[in-house]
Design an enzyme around this catalytic site. Structure first.
Site, mmCIF file in Angstrom:
data_model
loop_
_atom_site.group_PDB
_atom_site.id
_atom_site.type_symbol
_atom_site.label_atom_id
_atom_site.label_comp_id
_atom_site.label_asym_id
_atom_site.label_seq_id
_atom_site.Cartn_x
_atom_site.Cartn_y
_atom_site.Cartn_z
ATOM 1 N N GLY A 2 53.920 52.712 69.147
ATOM 2 C CA GLY A 2 54.265 50.646 69.655
ATOM 3 C C GLY A 2 53.434 50.728 71.136
ATOM 4 O O GLY A 2 52.633 50.195 71.042
ATOM 5 N N CYS A 3 53.294 51.559 72.486
ATOM 6 C CA CYS A 3 52.661 51.186 73.055
ATOM 7 C C CYS A 3 51.143 51.507 73.266
ATOM 8 O O CYS A 3 50.147 50.590 74.085
ATOM 9 C CB CYS A 3 52.927 52.794 74.159
ATOM 10 N N THR A 4 50.628 52.019 72.619
ATOM 11 C CA THR A 4 48.938 52.147 72.362
ATOM 12 C C THR A 4 49.183 50.845 71.470
ATOM 13 O O THR A 4 47.225 50.562 71.619
ATOM 14 C CB THR A 4 48.820 53.877 70.976
ATOM 15 N N ALA A 7 48.724 48.460 74.057
ATOM 16 C CA ALA A 7 47.771 48.591 74.695
ATOM 17 C C ALA A 7 46.694 48.223 74.730
ATOM 18 O O ALA A 7 45.968 47.609 75.430
ATOM 19 C CB ALA A 7 47.566 49.568 75.679
#
Length: 111
Positions: A2-4, A7
């Site tokens: 999710g962070c990737t 971002a």
């Protein structure tokens, strides 16, 4: 993942976001070295701040109860705070969908 996804979405919309006069800053409790590696791997054009003490994270309400597979725990909440040039909060996205969030930000800034 999710962070990737989040971002990279912000990376892909970075030109539109900055054209609207905004600055992107990511914040998490990960270490400076972890951020450096992640930013390099993903070619991020914006800074990632390491808030290992969670001071900023807690100040902006991004620390709280989460749940995963029926287990509750304290952790970082995926949220975005948009701050105007006057220092006032313009918008808070309390629950962010990593795949569509960058588009939401662009719509807000253009609207």
């Amino acid at each position: 993942p999710g962070c990737t996804t989040q971002a990279c979405g912000l990376r892909d919309q970075f030109a539109a976001i900055t054209a609207a006069g905004a600055v992107v800053i990511g914040v998490s409790a990960d270490s400076i070295e972890s951020h450096r590696k992640f930013a390099d791997q993903q070619s991020l054009p914006f800074p990632l701040l390491a808030d290992e003490s969670r001071t900023v994270i807690k100040t902006y309400g991004a620390w709280g109860e989460r749940s995963s597979y029926g287990r509750n725990y304290m952790g970082i909440l995926r949220r975005t705070v948009v701050i105007g040039t006057d220092g006032r909060i313009r918008a808070i996205f309390p629950k962010v969908s990593p795949a569509s969030h960058a588009d939401e930000i662009v719509r807000l800034l253009k609207g």
